[in-house]
Motif scaffolding. Structure first.
Motif, PDB file in Angstrom:
ATOM      1  N   ILE A 167      15.234 -25.157   1.762  1.00 41.82           N
ATOM      2  CA  ILE A 167      15.850 -24.825   3.047  1.00 41.82           C
ATOM      3  C   ILE A 167      16.417 -23.407   3.010  1.00 41.82           C
ATOM      4  O   ILE A 167      16.257 -22.635   3.968  1.00 41.82           O
ATOM      5  N   LEU A 168      17.038 -23.016   1.912  1.00 46.75           N
ATOM      6  CA  LEU A 168      17.581 -21.669   1.775  1.00 46.75           C
ATOM      7  C   LEU A 168      16.460 -20.628   1.803  1.00 46.75           C
ATOM      8  O   LEU A 168      16.573 -19.600   2.483  1.00 46.75           O
ATOM      9  N   ALA A 169      15.362 -20.892   1.105  1.00 44.32           N
ATOM     10  CA  ALA A 169      14.235 -19.954   1.091  1.00 44.32           C
ATOM     11  C   ALA A 169      13.613 -19.829   2.479  1.00 44.32           C
ATOM     12  O   ALA A 169      13.245 -18.726   2.904  1.00 44.32           O
ATOM     13  N   ALA A 170      13.492 -20.919   3.197  1.00 46.36           N
ATOM     14  CA  ALA A 170      12.946 -20.870   4.556  1.00 46.36           C
ATOM     15  C   ALA A 170      13.849 -20.042   5.471  1.00 46.36           C
ATOM     16  O   ALA A 170      13.358 -19.280   6.311  1.00 46.36           O
ATOM     17  N   GLY A 171      15.147 -20.162   5.310  1.00 45.35           N
ATOM     18  CA  GLY A 171      16.077 -19.354   6.102  1.00 45.35           C
ATOM     19  C   GLY A 171      15.960 -17.869   5.798  1.00 45.35           C
ATOM     20  O   GLY A 171      15.964 -17.034   6.709  1.00 45.35           O
ATOM     21  N   ILE A 178      13.317 -16.303   4.598  1.00 42.54           N
ATOM     22  CA  ILE A 178      12.028 -15.841   5.128  1.00 42.54           C
ATOM     23  C   ILE A 178      12.100 -15.674   6.640  1.00 42.54           C
ATOM     24  O   ILE A 178      11.582 -14.708   7.197  1.00 42.54           O
ATOM     25  N   GLY A 179      12.752 -16.596   7.330  1.00 44.18           N
ATOM     26  CA  GLY A 179      12.911 -16.489   8.777  1.00 44.18           C
ATOM     27  C   GLY A 179      13.705 -15.252   9.177  1.00 44.18           C
ATOM     28  O   GLY A 179      13.338 -14.543  10.125  1.00 44.18           O
ATOM     29  N   LEU A 180      14.782 -14.964   8.457  1.00 46.21           N
ATOM     30  CA  LEU A 180      15.567 -13.759   8.746  1.00 46.21           C
ATOM     31  C   LEU A 180      14.775 -12.489   8.449  1.00 46.21           C
ATOM     32  O   LEU A 180      14.874 -11.496   9.183  1.00 46.21           O
ATOM     33  N   ALA A 181      13.975 -12.509   7.402  1.00 47.00           N
ATOM     34  CA  ALA A 181      13.153 -11.343   7.069  1.00 47.00           C
ATOM     35  C   ALA A 181      12.126 -11.082   8.158  1.00 47.00           C
ATOM     36  O   ALA A 181      11.896  -9.934   8.553  1.00 47.00           O
ATOM     37  N   LEU A 182      11.503 -12.125   8.665  1.00 43.97           N
ATOM     38  CA  LEU A 182      10.518 -11.955   9.737  1.00 43.97           C
ATOM     39  C   LEU A 182      11.170 -11.461  11.024  1.00 43.97           C
ATOM     40  O   LEU A 182      10.612 -10.615  11.732  1.00 43.97           O
ATOM     41  N   ALA A 183      12.344 -11.970  11.328  1.00 42.18           N
ATOM     42  CA  ALA A 183      13.048 -11.534  12.534  1.00 42.18           C
ATOM     43  C   ALA A 183      13.458 -10.068  12.438  1.00 42.18           C
ATOM     44  O   ALA A 183      13.286  -9.305  13.395  1.00 42.18           O
ATOM     45  N   SER A 184      13.976  -9.665  11.302  1.00 42.04           N
ATOM     46  CA  SER A 184      14.380  -8.265  11.150  1.00 42.04           C
ATOM     47  C   SER A 184      13.162  -7.348  11.090  1.00 42.04           C
ATOM     48  O   SER A 184      13.224  -6.206  11.544  1.00 42.04           O
ATOM     49  N   MET A 185      12.062  -7.831  10.558  1.00 41.45           N
ATOM     50  CA  MET A 185      10.840  -7.032  10.529  1.00 41.45           C
ATOM     51  C   MET A 185      10.356  -6.748  11.946  1.00 41.45           C
ATOM     52  O   MET A 185       9.886  -5.654  12.244  1.00 41.45           O
ATOM     53  N   GLY A 186      10.475  -7.703  12.828  1.00 38.53           N
ATOM     54  CA  GLY A 186      10.089  -7.492  14.222  1.00 38.53           C
ATOM     55  C   GLY A 186      10.903  -6.405  14.885  1.00 38.53           C
ATOM     56  O   GLY A 186      10.377  -5.592  15.648  1.00 38.53           O
ATOM     57  N   VAL A 187      12.184  -6.348  14.591  1.00 39.93           N
ATOM     58  CA  VAL A 187      13.045  -5.313  15.163  1.00 39.93           C
ATOM     59  C   VAL A 187      12.700  -3.947  14.577  1.00 39.93           C
ATOM     60  O   VAL A 187      12.623  -2.946  15.290  1.00 39.93           O
ATOM     61  N   VAL A 188      12.478  -3.890  13.292  1.00 40.49           N
ATOM     62  CA  VAL A 188      12.181  -2.621  12.628  1.00 40.49           C
ATOM     63  C   VAL A 188      10.829  -2.075  13.069  1.00 40.49           C
ATOM     64  O   VAL A 188      10.675  -0.866  13.250  1.00 40.49           O
ATOM     65  N   ILE A 189       9.856  -2.934  13.261  1.00 35.73           N
ATOM     66  CA  ILE A 189       8.524  -2.481  13.682  1.00 35.73           C
ATOM     67  C   ILE A 189       8.591  -1.804  15.050  1.00 35.73           C
ATOM     68  O   ILE A 189       7.950  -0.769  15.265  1.00 35.73           O
ATOM     69  N   ASP A 190       9.367  -2.347  15.974  1.00 32.04           N
ATOM     70  CA  ASP A 190       9.493  -1.730  17.301  1.00 32.04           C
ATOM     71  C   ASP A 190      10.085  -0.322  17.192  1.00 32.04           C
ATOM     72  O   ASP A 190       9.592   0.620  17.814  1.00 32.04           O
ATOM     73  N   GLY A 191      11.123  -0.160  16.412  1.00 30.14           N
ATOM     74  CA  GLY A 191      11.733   1.153  16.236  1.00 30.14           C
ATOM     75  C   GLY A 191      10.805   2.129  15.532  1.00 30.14           C
ATOM     76  O   GLY A 191      10.758   3.313  15.864  1.00 30.14           O
ATOM     77  N   THR A 192      10.052   1.643  14.578  1.00 29.64           N
ATOM     78  CA  THR A 192       9.123   2.505  13.848  1.00 29.64           C
ATOM     79  C   THR A 192       7.996   2.977  14.748  1.00 29.64           C
ATOM     80  O   THR A 192       7.582   4.143  14.672  1.00 29.64           O
ATOM     81  N   GLU A 193       7.499   2.107  15.613  1.00 30.61           N
ATOM     82  CA  GLU A 193       6.438   2.509  16.543  1.00 30.61           C
ATOM     83  C   GLU A 193       6.943   3.574  17.516  1.00 30.61           C
ATOM     84  O   GLU A 193       6.228   4.537  17.823  1.00 30.61           O
ATOM     85  N   ASP A 194       8.168   3.429  17.991  1.00 24.04           N
ATOM     86  CA  ASP A 194       8.739   4.439  18.885  1.00 24.04           C
ATOM     87  C   ASP A 194       8.885   5.783  18.170  1.00 24.04           C
ATOM     88  O   ASP A 194       8.550   6.835  18.718  1.00 24.04           O
ATOM     89  N   LEU A 195       9.387   5.751  16.955  1.00 22.41           N
ATOM     90  CA  LEU A 195       9.564   6.983  16.191  1.00 22.41           C
ATOM     91  C   LEU A 195       8.219   7.635  15.887  1.00 22.41           C
ATOM     92  O   LEU A 195       8.083   8.860  15.965  1.00 22.41           O
ATOM     93  N   THR A 196       7.218   6.840  15.562  1.00 24.84           N
ATOM     94  CA  THR A 196       5.890   7.375  15.288  1.00 24.84           C
ATOM     95  C   THR A 196       5.318   8.071  16.517  1.00 24.84           C
ATOM     96  O   THR A 196       4.718   9.147  16.418  1.00 24.84           O
TER      97      THR A 196
END
Length: 62
Positions: free
Chosen positions: A22-26, A28-46
């Motif tokens: 359960i801890l590992a799933a949490g 991984i879920g937080l990593a995927l959520a933060s990756m989505g936010v970072v990808i949007d900012g990176t695309e704008d900067l690019t």
């Protein structure tokens, strides 16, 4: 038979494994959520960097 059932319900041998799953799933879920936010900012900067570099003029004469 009653002893085996009560012993089975009281046994906590695999409980730590369930906690870690359960801890590992949490995590991984937080990593995927933060990756989505970072990808949007990176695309704008690019896009901004691409526009800035495309608008630059290179002078080949002195």
């Amino acid at each position: 038979m009653k002893y085996l059932v009560s012993h089975f319900w009281g046994d906590e041998t695999g409980a730590v494994t369930v906690d870690w799953v359960i801890l590992a799933a949490g995590v991984i879920g937080l990593a995927l959520a933060s990756m989505g936010v970072v990808i949007d900012g990176t695309e704008d900067l690019t896009g901004d960097v691409n526009a800035e570099l495309s608008s630059q003029l290179i002078s080949t004469s002195f």
